[in-house]
Scaffold this motif. Structure first.
Motif, PDB file in Angstrom:
ATOM      1  N   LEU A   1     -20.119 -17.447  11.717  1.00 42.71           N
ATOM      2  CA  LEU A   1     -19.187 -17.769  12.795  1.00 42.71           C
ATOM      3  C   LEU A   1     -19.460 -19.167  13.344  1.00 42.71           C
ATOM      4  CD1 LEU A   1     -19.206 -14.389  14.717  1.00 42.71           C
ATOM      5  CD2 LEU A   1     -17.201 -15.438  13.655  1.00 42.71           C
ATOM      6  N   PRO A   2     -18.413 -19.927  13.681  1.00 41.99           N
ATOM      7  CA  PRO A   2     -18.620 -21.249  14.283  1.00 41.99           C
ATOM      8  C   PRO A   2     -19.072 -21.117  15.734  1.00 41.99           C
ATOM      9  CG  PRO A   2     -16.289 -20.718  14.249  1.00 41.99           C
ATOM     10  CD  PRO A   2     -16.984 -19.611  13.505  1.00 41.99           C
ATOM     11  N   ALA A   3     -19.576 -22.189  16.300  1.00 41.14           N
ATOM     12  CA  ALA A   3     -20.059 -22.161  17.681  1.00 41.14           C
ATOM     13  C   ALA A   3     -18.918 -21.974  18.668  1.00 41.14           C
ATOM     14  CB  ALA A   3     -20.820 -23.444  17.996  1.00 41.14           C
ATOM     15  N   ASP A   4     -17.720 -22.500  18.336  1.00 37.01           N
ATOM     16  CA  ASP A   4     -16.598 -22.354  19.253  1.00 37.01           C
ATOM     17  C   ASP A   4     -15.872 -21.026  19.005  1.00 37.01           C
ATOM     18  OD1 ASP A   4     -15.409 -22.911  16.843  1.00 37.01           O
ATOM     19  OD2 ASP A   4     -14.719 -24.913  17.408  1.00 37.01           O
ATOM     20  N   GLY A   5     -14.832 -20.777  19.769  1.00 31.41           N
ATOM     21  CA  GLY A   5     -14.101 -19.524  19.640  1.00 31.41           C
ATOM     22  C   GLY A   5     -14.710 -18.394  20.439  1.00 31.41           C
ATOM     23  N   ALA A   6     -15.655 -18.714  21.345  1.00 30.89           N
ATOM     24  CA  ALA A   6     -16.335 -17.672  22.111  1.00 30.89           C
ATOM     25  C   ALA A   6     -16.358 -18.022  23.589  1.00 30.89           C
ATOM     26  CB  ALA A   6     -17.759 -17.481  21.613  1.00 30.89           C
TER      27      ALA A   6
ATOM     28  N   LEU B   1      -2.805 -14.986  24.806  1.00 33.47           N
ATOM     29  CA  LEU B   1      -3.718 -14.809  25.932  1.00 33.47           C
ATOM     30  C   LEU B   1      -5.113 -15.320  25.583  1.00 33.47           C
ATOM     31  CD1 LEU B   1      -4.008 -13.809  28.800  1.00 33.47           C
ATOM     32  CD2 LEU B   1      -4.380 -11.497  27.919  1.00 33.47           C
ATOM     33  N   SER B   2      -5.559 -15.093  24.364  1.00 32.24           N
ATOM     34  CA  SER B   2      -6.865 -15.597  23.929  1.00 32.24           C
ATOM     35  C   SER B   2      -6.899 -17.118  23.971  1.00 32.24           C
ATOM     36  CB  SER B   2      -7.161 -15.107  22.507  1.00 32.24           C
ATOM     37  OG  SER B   2      -7.268 -13.706  22.459  1.00 32.24           O
ATOM     38  N   GLU B   3      -5.822 -17.751  23.537  1.00 28.51           N
ATOM     39  CA  GLU B   3      -5.756 -19.211  23.559  1.00 28.51           C
ATOM     40  C   GLU B   3      -5.832 -19.734  24.991  1.00 28.51           C
ATOM     41  OE1 GLU B   3      -2.156 -20.112  21.513  1.00 28.51           O
ATOM     42  OE2 GLU B   3      -3.026 -19.828  19.504  1.00 28.51           O
ATOM     43  N   ALA B   4      -5.137 -19.046  25.903  1.00 31.17           N
ATOM     44  CA  ALA B   4      -5.148 -19.481  27.300  1.00 31.17           C
ATOM     45  C   ALA B   4      -6.540 -19.356  27.911  1.00 31.17           C
ATOM     46  CB  ALA B   4      -4.139 -18.651  28.104  1.00 31.17           C
ATOM     47  N   VAL B   5      -7.244 -18.279  27.582  1.00 30.50           N
ATOM     48  CA  VAL B   5      -8.601 -18.085  28.114  1.00 30.50           C
ATOM     49  C   VAL B   5      -9.535 -19.171  27.601  1.00 30.50           C
ATOM     50  CG1 VAL B   5     -10.626 -16.579  28.029  1.00 30.50           C
ATOM     51  CG2 VAL B   5      -8.367 -15.603  28.493  1.00 30.50           C
ATOM     52  N   LEU B   6      -9.499 -19.417  26.304  1.00 30.24           N
ATOM     53  CA  LEU B   6     -10.403 -20.409  25.720  1.00 30.24           C
ATOM     54  C   LEU B   6     -10.078 -21.827  26.175  1.00 30.24           C
ATOM     55  CD1 LEU B   6     -10.708 -19.024  22.080  1.00 30.24           C
ATOM     56  CD2 LEU B   6     -12.485 -19.064  23.825  1.00 30.24           C
TER      57      LEU B   6
ATOM     58  N   ALA C   1      -2.626 -14.297  34.416  1.00 31.03           N
ATOM     59  CA  ALA C   1      -2.405 -15.264  33.332  1.00 31.03           C
ATOM     60  C   ALA C   1      -3.234 -16.520  33.595  1.00 31.03           C
ATOM     61  CB  ALA C   1      -0.931 -15.623  33.243  1.00 31.03           C
ATOM     62  N   PRO C   2      -4.270 -16.772  32.802  1.00 25.39           N
ATOM     63  CA  PRO C   2      -5.099 -17.969  33.016  1.00 25.39           C
ATOM     64  C   PRO C   2      -4.306 -19.246  32.776  1.00 25.39           C
ATOM     65  CG  PRO C   2      -6.160 -16.371  31.542  1.00 25.39           C
ATOM     66  CD  PRO C   2      -4.739 -15.954  31.682  1.00 25.39           C
ATOM     67  N   GLN C   3      -4.658 -20.290  33.517  1.00 23.30           N
ATOM     68  CA  GLN C   3      -4.031 -21.595  33.352  1.00 23.30           C
ATOM     69  C   GLN C   3      -4.789 -22.406  32.316  1.00 23.30           C
ATOM     70  OE1 GLN C   3      -1.129 -22.642  34.860  1.00 23.30           O
ATOM     71  NE2 GLN C   3      -1.037 -20.496  35.552  1.00 23.30           N
ATOM     72  N   ALA C   4      -4.126 -22.737  31.212  1.00 22.04           N
ATOM     73  CA  ALA C   4      -4.770 -23.498  30.142  1.00 22.04           C
ATOM     74  C   ALA C   4      -4.652 -24.992  30.395  1.00 22.04           C
ATOM     75  CB  ALA C   4      -4.129 -23.143  28.805  1.00 22.04           C
ATOM     76  N   ARG C   5      -5.610 -25.741  29.899  1.00 23.29           N
ATOM     77  CA  ARG C   5      -5.561 -27.198  29.997  1.00 23.29           C
ATOM     78  C   ARG C   5      -4.431 -27.721  29.108  1.00 23.29           C
ATOM     79  NH1 ARG C   5      -9.888 -28.645  27.356  1.00 23.29           N
ATOM     80  NH2 ARG C   5     -10.712 -26.557  27.006  1.00 23.29           N
ATOM     81  N   PRO C   6      -3.626 -28.643  29.590  1.00 22.39           N
ATOM     82  CA  PRO C   6      -2.503 -29.166  28.792  1.00 22.39           C
ATOM     83  C   PRO C   6      -2.996 -29.783  27.484  1.00 22.39           C
ATOM     84  CG  PRO C   6      -2.310 -29.848  31.079  1.00 22.39           C
ATOM     85  CD  PRO C   6      -3.682 -29.234  30.935  1.00 22.39           C
ATOM     86  N   GLY C   7      -2.293 -29.478  26.411  1.00 21.52           N
ATOM     87  CA  GLY C   7      -2.610 -30.057  25.112  1.00 21.52           C
ATOM     88  C   GLY C   7      -3.804 -29.440  24.413  1.00 21.52           C
ATOM     89  N   CYS C   8      -4.398 -28.418  25.016  1.00 21.50           N
ATOM     90  CA  CYS C   8      -5.588 -27.800  24.416  1.00 21.50           C
ATOM     91  C   CYS C   8      -5.215 -26.978  23.181  1.00 21.50           C
ATOM     92  CB  CYS C   8      -6.284 -26.919  25.435  1.00 21.50           C
ATOM     93  SG  CYS C   8      -7.651 -25.938  24.765  1.00 21.50           S
ATOM     94  N   LYS C   9      -5.929 -27.162  22.119  1.00 18.74           N
ATOM     95  CA  LYS C   9      -5.761 -26.384  20.893  1.00 18.74           C
ATOM     96  C   LYS C   9      -7.101 -25.714  20.593  1.00 18.74           C
ATOM     97  CE  LYS C   9      -1.522 -27.692  20.098  1.00 18.74           C
ATOM     98  NZ  LYS C   9      -0.396 -26.719  20.156  1.00 18.74           N
ATOM     99  N   PRO C  10      -7.263 -24.465  21.002  1.00 14.28           N
ATOM    100  CA  PRO C  10      -8.566 -23.806  20.836  1.00 14.28           C
ATOM    101  C   PRO C  10      -8.949 -23.631  19.384  1.00 14.28           C
ATOM    102  CG  PRO C  10      -6.899 -22.207  21.409  1.00 14.28           C
ATOM    103  CD  PRO C  10      -6.252 -23.554  21.551  1.00 14.28           C
ATOM    104  N   LYS C  11     -10.199 -23.884  19.129  1.00 13.23           N
ATOM    105  CA  LYS C  11     -10.725 -23.694  17.780  1.00 13.23           C
ATOM    106  C   LYS C  11     -11.539 -22.399  17.741  1.00 13.23           C
ATOM    107  CE  LYS C  11     -11.119 -28.685  16.971  1.00 13.23           C
ATOM    108  NZ  LYS C  11     -12.041 -29.801  16.626  1.00 13.23           N
ATOM    109  N   GLY C  12     -11.682 -21.855  16.612  1.00 12.43           N
ATOM    110  CA  GLY C  12     -12.542 -20.695  16.450  1.00 12.43           C
ATOM    111  C   GLY C  12     -11.812 -19.367  16.394  1.00 12.43           C
TER     112      GLY C  12
END
Length: 289
Positions: free
Chosen positions: A150-155, A206-211, A228-239
């Protein structure tokens, strides 16, 4: 069937499990009057059930008994045998218990924990008479997994940083995953939570918004609370893709799934804090079972 001494042999257990696969479970009434009402506290309930079972099944050893996480039933371990009773200890159930929300065969998972050499599908010991044994399901999750893949991100990391680490595969729309967060907090452990999309696109979003939240740990608990969590604009979660590929490769078809970080041991489904602590090698917390 005589339950005065409830300890079936190998053939009896194999036959019982094979029948249970087709009938889900058999309900056996012991024909005795109900004992006193179940106390509010889980420990008191377990003690009352244990006392009632000793009176009803005096020759049956009770190695372990818990009434948490089984929908009003109590799980009883007697040697390599597993069965269930209601909280009055009047009814005894022999067979498979299925969790319809997590889509998990609770009994099969517990039998493998109690005896890793057990063939879950046939409830027969490995190394014994192989005639009539069923093959282990091809997609059954392994007893251990390699977390190094597993990569370090995505958690999302939360909990007690000084506690032993547990990796949790979850879905923010899973009711048992939500309940598990409270038990993980009570257990005082370090959590690395890795979301997977068991419930499809809405879970993925929802997972993308949390990360992508400024505070992923706070966003995780908010998501479980229905916010509903507020995601950072332009964020593309990895993992996330890696989480889901890992879960698929290891047969994680339901949530939650706990993995012990120290050695990759797998524990499926919702568990109370006392069981989580035992799984991670900790002594039960005060008042735990």
């Amino acid at each position: 069937m005589n339950y005065t001494d409830f300890r079936p042999g190998f053939k009896a257990r194999a036959a019982t499990a094979a029948l249970a696969v087709t009938t889900a479970f058999a309900v056996v009434s012991l024909g005795l009057a109900a004992v006193t009402s179940a106390p509010a506290q889980a420990s008191d309930t377990s003690s009352a059930v244990r006392a009632a079972l000793k009176a009803r099944l005096p020759k049956t050893p009770i190695d372990a008994l818990t009434c948490e996480g089984f929908g009003g039933l109590c799980e009883v371990v007697s040697g390599s045998t597993l069965f269930y009773v209601d909280e009055s200890a009047r009814y005894l159930l022999v067979g498979r218990l299925y969790d319809m929300e997590t889509r998990r065969d609770v009994t099969a998972a517990r039998l493998l924990e109690l005896n890793p050499d057990l063939i879950a599908a046939g409830a027969a010991r490995a190394g014994g008479d192989s005639k009539g044994q069923e093959d282990e399901p091809a997609n059954a999750p392994p007893a251990k997994v390699d977390l190094a893949k597993l990569p370090a991100d995505g958690a999302v990391r939360w909990g007690n940083p000084a506690g032993p680490k547990v990796v949790v595969f979850s879905d923010f729309h899973c009711g048992y995953c939500q309940r598990l967060t409270g038990e993980l907090a009570k257990a005082g452990v370090q959590v690395e939570e890795r979301p997977i999309s068991i419930f499809g696109a809405k879970s993925r979003a929802l997972s993308e918004a949390v990360l992508c939240a400024l505070d992923p740990a706070a966003a995780l608990h908010a998501a479980y609370a229905g916010e509903a969590p507020q995601a950072r604009p332009g964020c593309k979660p990895k993992g996330l893709d890696a989480n889901e590929a890992f879960a698929k490769a290891n047969g994680f078809n339901g949530t939650p799934v706990l993995v012990r970080a120290s050695d990759g041991a797998v524990l499926q489904g919702y568990r109370p804090a006392s069981e989580i602590r035992r799984f991670l090698g900790l002594t039960p917390s005060k008042g735990g079972q």
